[in-house]
Motif scaffolding. Structure first.
Motif, PDB file in Angstrom:
ATOM      1  N   SER A  40       0.844  -1.194   0.000  1.00 25.22           N
ATOM      2  CA  SER A  40       0.000   0.000   0.000  1.00 25.22           C
ATOM      3  C   SER A  40       0.886   1.253   0.000  1.00 25.22           C
ATOM      4  N   SER A  41       0.508   2.257  -0.789  1.00 21.37           N
ATOM      5  CA  SER A  41       1.227   3.534  -0.744  1.00 21.37           C
ATOM      6  C   SER A  41       0.283   4.650  -1.178  1.00 21.37           C
ATOM      7  N   PRO A  42       0.539   5.882  -0.733  1.00 16.45           N
ATOM      8  CA  PRO A  42      -0.382   6.992  -1.030  1.00 16.45           C
ATOM      9  C   PRO A  42      -0.557   7.266  -2.523  1.00 16.45           C
ATOM     10  N   ASP A  43       0.475   6.944  -3.319  1.00 13.82           N
ATOM     11  CA  ASP A  43       0.384   7.262  -4.744  1.00 13.82           C
ATOM     12  C   ASP A  43      -0.020   6.063  -5.608  1.00 13.82           C
ATOM     13  N   ARG A  44      -0.442   4.997  -4.979  1.00  9.18           N
ATOM     14  CA  ARG A  44      -0.845   3.819  -5.751  1.00  9.18           C
ATOM     15  C   ARG A  44      -2.203   3.295  -5.278  1.00  9.18           C
ATOM     16  N   CYS A  45      -3.065   2.976  -6.227  1.00  8.53           N
ATOM     17  CA  CYS A  45      -4.349   2.373  -5.877  1.00  8.53           C
ATOM     18  C   CYS A  45      -4.337   0.937  -6.383  1.00  8.53           C
ATOM     19  N   ARG A  46      -4.383  -0.013  -5.475  1.00  8.56           N
ATOM     20  CA  ARG A  46      -4.351  -1.417  -5.876  1.00  8.56           C
ATOM     21  C   ARG A  46      -5.760  -1.872  -6.232  1.00  8.56           C
ATOM     22  N   ALA A  47      -6.046  -1.928  -7.529  1.00 12.51           N
ATOM     23  CA  ALA A  47      -7.386  -2.316  -7.993  1.00 12.51           C
ATOM     24  C   ALA A  47      -7.413  -3.818  -8.259  1.00 12.51           C
ATOM     25  N   CYS A  48      -8.366  -4.492  -7.632  1.00  9.38           N
ATOM     26  CA  CYS A  48      -8.456  -5.953  -7.758  1.00  9.38           C
ATOM     27  C   CYS A  48      -9.790  -6.373  -8.355  1.00  9.38           C
ATOM     28  N   ALA A  49      -9.730  -7.334  -9.283  1.00 11.95           N
ATOM     29  CA  ALA A  49     -10.941  -7.976  -9.808  1.00 11.95           C
ATOM     30  C   ALA A  49     -11.020  -9.363  -9.194  1.00 11.95           C
ATOM     31  N   VAL A  50     -12.145  -9.643  -8.548  1.00 14.27           N
ATOM     32  CA  VAL A  50     -12.397 -10.993  -8.030  1.00 14.27           C
ATOM     33  C   VAL A  50     -13.385 -11.631  -8.994  1.00 14.27           C
ATOM     34  N   VAL A  51     -12.960 -12.691  -9.669  1.00  8.50           N
ATOM     35  CA  VAL A  51     -13.778 -13.289 -10.726  1.00  8.50           C
ATOM     36  C   VAL A  51     -14.362 -14.615 -10.251  1.00  8.50           C
ATOM     37  N   GLY A  52     -15.649 -14.617  -9.958  1.00  9.54           N
ATOM     38  CA  GLY A  52     -16.339 -15.834  -9.565  1.00  9.54           C
ATOM     39  C   GLY A  52     -16.639 -16.698 -10.781  1.00  9.54           C
ATOM     40  N   ASN A  53     -17.333 -17.800 -10.567  1.00  8.06           N
ATOM     41  CA  ASN A  53     -17.554 -18.769 -11.639  1.00  8.06           C
ATOM     42  C   ASN A  53     -19.018 -18.868 -12.066  1.00  8.06           C
ATOM     43  N   SER A  54     -19.810 -17.844 -11.763  1.00 12.49           N
ATOM     44  CA  SER A  54     -21.250 -17.916 -12.042  1.00 12.49           C
ATOM     45  C   SER A  54     -21.567 -17.911 -13.531  1.00 12.49           C
ATOM     46  N   GLY A  55     -22.643 -18.621 -13.866  1.00 10.93           N
ATOM     47  CA  GLY A  55     -23.161 -18.635 -15.240  1.00 10.93           C
ATOM     48  C   GLY A  55     -23.589 -17.264 -15.714  1.00 10.93           C
ATOM     49  N   ASN A  56     -23.744 -16.303 -14.789  1.00  9.29           N
ATOM     50  CA  ASN A  56     -24.186 -14.969 -15.231  1.00  9.29           C
ATOM     51  C   ASN A  56     -23.075 -14.198 -15.955  1.00  9.29           C
ATOM     52  N   LEU A  57     -21.866 -14.787 -16.043  1.00 11.06           N
ATOM     53  CA  LEU A  57     -20.790 -14.141 -16.812  1.00 11.06           C
ATOM     54  C   LEU A  57     -20.972 -14.327 -18.320  1.00 11.06           C
TER      55      LEU A  57
END
Length: 223
Positions: A19-36
């Protein structure tokens, strides 16, 4: 003894973007649902710094909807797949056999039994292995789920892990498909009344909706 051997084989501290003030750690959590299916989320998912997938969630043939990037793959011995050299293997152990499997699968091979067939050996980068403290699952079950269901699903555990290690959490592929079935996007559904078994699926889903409402995460519902 098993834990000592584990720490001898794998990195003692996790390889995380700090973590740092000048960085935003953006995360995608990808589930396994049929709605994808038909969601066309692929490019959006791949845009994230960290892309967490779980178990046997497939990519080949589904790239437009699920993307191609994977930085972390959460698995159990019963759902293990081979990984490329740049993907973290993330294990959520809840029994000693899970730790024994991890040690042996990278060495001479695992020959124990479980409730379903277990992969004897695994291809993955040993230096990128991450193992959560078994107490983490207990914490999620008792604090987040108030002990509902037998134990949390991998998907729900992944969301809570992301909330701990990311600045921004975007959640894809969770919940039922358009017919109300809890199906996987790569499987043709035979059981039309498929629900969530031992996992408190609707509770978990409602908590994710609540977190989205509180703007703790962004939830993409699919199709």
């Amino acid at each position: 003894m098993t834990v000592d051997r584990l720490f001898q084989m794998f990195p003692p501290s996790p390889d995380l973007i700090e973590s740092s003030p000048d960085r935003c750690r953006a995360c995608a959590v990808v589930g396994n649902s049929g709605n994808l299916i038909g969601s066309h989320y692929g490019p959006l998912i791949d845009f994230h710094d960290v892309v967490i997938r779980m178990n046997t969630g497939r990519i080949k043939g589904y790239e437009a909807d699920v993307g191609i990037k994977t930085t972390h793959r959460i698995m159990y011995p019963e759902s293990a797949i081979d990984l490329d050299n740049s993907t973290h293997l993330v294990l959520f152990p809840f029994k000693i056999q899970d730790l024994e499997w991890l040690i042996k699968a990278f060495g001479t091979g695992f020959s124990g039994r479980s409730y379903m067939p277990v992969k004897s050996t695994i291809k993955a980068n040993k230096d990128l292995v991450m193992v959560t403290n078994p107490g983490f699952m207990r914490y999620v079950h008792e604090i987040w789920l108030e002990k509902k269901g037998k134990y949390p699903s991998t998907g729900f555990m992944a969301v809570i892990l992301a909330l701990h290690i990311c600045d921004e959490v975007h959640v894809f592929g969770y919940g039922a498909d358009r017919d109300g079935n809890w199906s996987h996007y790569w499987e043709k559904l035979k059981d039309k009344k498929l629900k969530t078994g031992v996992h408190p699926g609707s509770n978990e889903y409602n908590i994710i909706l609540q977190l989205a409402k509180q703007q703790k995460l962004k939830f993409y519902t699919g199709w």
